[in-house]
Scaffold this motif. Structure first.
Motif, PDB file in Angstrom:
ATOM      1  N   GLU A   7      61.211 117.499 127.197  1.00 37.77           N
ATOM      2  CA  GLU A   7      61.740 116.335 126.498  1.00 37.77           C
ATOM      3  C   GLU A   7      61.504 115.059 127.314  1.00 37.77           C
ATOM      4  O   GLU A   7      61.764 115.017 128.515  1.00 37.77           O
ATOM      5  CB  GLU A   7      63.237 116.509 126.253  1.00 37.77           C
ATOM      6  N   GLY A   8      60.999 114.046 126.658  1.00 40.95           N
ATOM      7  CA  GLY A   8      60.754 112.769 127.308  1.00 40.95           C
ATOM      8  C   GLY A   8      59.384 112.636 127.935  1.00 40.95           C
ATOM      9  O   GLY A   8      59.054 111.575 128.484  1.00 40.95           O
ATOM     10  N   LEU A   9      58.545 113.688 127.861  1.00 46.49           N
ATOM     11  CA  LEU A   9      57.237 113.648 128.508  1.00 46.49           C
ATOM     12  C   LEU A   9      56.319 112.621 127.854  1.00 46.49           C
ATOM     13  O   LEU A   9      55.657 111.832 128.544  1.00 46.49           O
ATOM     14  CB  LEU A   9      56.594 115.038 128.470  1.00 46.49           C
ATOM     15  N   LEU A  53      55.303 108.373 134.189  1.00 43.14           N
ATOM     16  CA  LEU A  53      55.120 109.820 134.227  1.00 43.14           C
ATOM     17  C   LEU A  53      55.343 110.383 135.622  1.00 43.14           C
ATOM     18  O   LEU A  53      55.964 111.444 135.778  1.00 43.14           O
ATOM     19  CB  LEU A  53      53.720 110.172 133.723  1.00 43.14           C
ATOM     20  N   THR A  54      54.853 109.699 136.652  1.00 47.35           N
ATOM     21  CA  THR A  54      55.032 110.206 138.010  1.00 47.35           C
ATOM     22  C   THR A  54      56.503 110.223 138.407  1.00 47.35           C
ATOM     23  O   THR A  54      56.987 111.192 138.998  1.00 47.35           O
ATOM     24  CB  THR A  54      54.233 109.344 138.998  1.00 47.35           C
ATOM     25  N   LEU A  56      58.762 113.583 139.063  1.00 45.66           N
ATOM     26  CA  LEU A  56      59.471 113.741 140.334  1.00 45.66           C
ATOM     27  C   LEU A  56      60.900 114.203 140.101  1.00 45.66           C
ATOM     28  O   LEU A  56      61.448 114.996 140.880  1.00 45.66           O
ATOM     29  CB  LEU A  56      59.466 112.416 141.099  1.00 45.66           C
ATOM     30  N   THR A  57      61.493 113.738 139.026  1.00 45.45           N
ATOM     31  CA  THR A  57      62.870 114.139 138.690  1.00 45.45           C
ATOM     32  C   THR A  57      62.916 115.504 138.023  1.00 45.45           C
ATOM     33  O   THR A  57      63.708 116.372 138.399  1.00 45.45           O
ATOM     34  CB  THR A  57      63.513 113.090 137.773  1.00 45.45           C
ATOM     35  N   VAL A  58      62.028 115.719 137.048  1.00 52.86           N
ATOM     36  CA  VAL A  58      62.087 116.934 136.229  1.00 52.86           C
ATOM     37  C   VAL A  58      61.618 118.161 137.000  1.00 52.86           C
ATOM     38  O   VAL A  58      62.207 119.242 136.904  1.00 52.86           O
ATOM     39  CB  VAL A  58      61.255 116.738 134.947  1.00 52.86           C
ATOM     40  N   HIS A 113      54.623 127.020 140.073  1.00 50.92           N
ATOM     41  CA  HIS A 113      53.461 126.957 139.181  1.00 50.92           C
ATOM     42  C   HIS A 113      53.641 125.878 138.111  1.00 50.92           C
ATOM     43  O   HIS A 113      52.652 125.321 137.621  1.00 50.92           O
ATOM     44  CB  HIS A 113      53.180 128.322 138.544  1.00 50.92           C
ATOM     45  N   TYR A 114      54.877 125.529 137.757  1.00 54.71           N
ATOM     46  CA  TYR A 114      55.097 124.407 136.848  1.00 54.71           C
ATOM     47  C   TYR A 114      54.744 123.086 137.537  1.00 54.71           C
ATOM     48  O   TYR A 114      54.212 122.171 136.907  1.00 54.71           O
ATOM     49  CB  TYR A 114      56.547 124.380 136.372  1.00 54.71           C
TER      50      TYR A 114
END
Length: 280
Positions: A74-76, A233-234, A238-240, A247-248
């Motif tokens: 969500e939010g990507l 996005l970066t 960093l948060t998500v 691997h994610y």
């Protein structure tokens, strides 16, 4: 030493230089491509592929689960669009402000020119961590906090020194006689600049745009400090991904590379023109 030995030794010098040149190219390619290759192995290999050693040439168990889960976060999409907007603002402002500065440095001699060049470089001497609190306070007062425009302005400040110096080098390579000939035939300075200089300087503008885009796309500290909801996005990743499986993180890192590579590929013919290489 006989003439025959001298004749046989002479061609070995260009051969050694050629060998050294291609060895340097190979090392540079390995320096850039090997980390991307390992990142791809970890992203496509799944949880086991990250920790597998020794590494295989191709992932043994190809899995797209990490990418699918990552793309459904969500939010990507909003963060991706914010990054593209911030990078676009950075590229536009870097060219609009950096090109005139580079032209002035290349064409005019004025008092304090060398000092000005040094001051341009010194703008990168102050780490953003030192300026974080004053920037945050100023942005809140100006209404720029948590906005894409505010992030783009900071990224422009980071990219502007490179833009000015790169365009200066390109403008110095454009013969002044071409401009003077245009003046003789009735062109004003501004008209000669846009009709003569700008077309010849397009490779330099492309290089400046690449620098600005990559700086904006990869920057994370200012975007994390100056935004809360409208993260790039970066900063968002960093948060998500801070607590996500490894691997994610590899999948997220690999996807971060794609827009930069695509942008460089789009302007490649202008970049190749700097070195005189055909892009056909």
């Amino acid at each position: 030493m006989s003439d025959t030995s001298v004749a046989t030794a002479a061609p070995s010098v260009p051969a050694a230089r050629r060998l050294l040149f291609w060895a340097g190219i190979a090392v540079l390619c390995a320096w850039v491509l090997v980390p991307i290759y390992l990142l791809a192995l970890g992203a496509f290999g799944g949880r086991q592929g990250v920790y597998q050693w020794p590494k295989t040439i191709l992932p043994t168990n190809v899995s797209l689960d990490a990418f699918l889960v990552f793309l459904q976060t969500e939010g990507l999409i909003a963060a991706l669009l914010n990054s593209l907007w911030a990078a676009g603002i950075t590229v536009l402002l870097s060219l609009l402000l950096g090109a005139p500065a580079g032209y002035a440095l290349a064409r005019y001699d004025f008092r304090g020119k060398n000092l000005f060049r040094v001051m341009v470089l010194l703008t990168r001497a102050f780490p953003l961590a030192v300026l974080a609190l004053p920037l945050t306070v100023s942005y809140i007062r100006l209404g720029l906090y948590d906005t894409v425009l505010g992030v783009g302005l900071i990224h422009t400040i980071l990219a502007l020194p490179f833009a000015a110096l790169v365009t200066q080098g390109i403008f110095m390579g454009v013969p002044r006689e071409l401009e003077e000939a245009a003046w003789v035939f009735g062109c004003s300075r501004l008209k000669a600049f846009f009709r003569i200089v700008v077309p010849l300087a397009l490779p330099g503008f492309a290089a400046t745009a690449v620098f600005a885009f990559v700086i904006s796309w990869n920057e994370v500290f200012a975007a994390s400090v100056l935004t809360v909801r409208n993260r790039t996005l970066t900063a968002y990743l960093l948060t998500v991904l801070s607590e996500s499986p490894l691997h994610y993180r590899f999948a997220g890192g690999l996807l971060l590379i794609v827009p930069s590579v695509a942008f460089i590929f789009a302007v490649r013919r202008y970049l190749f023109a700097i070195w005189g290489v055909s892009s056909k």
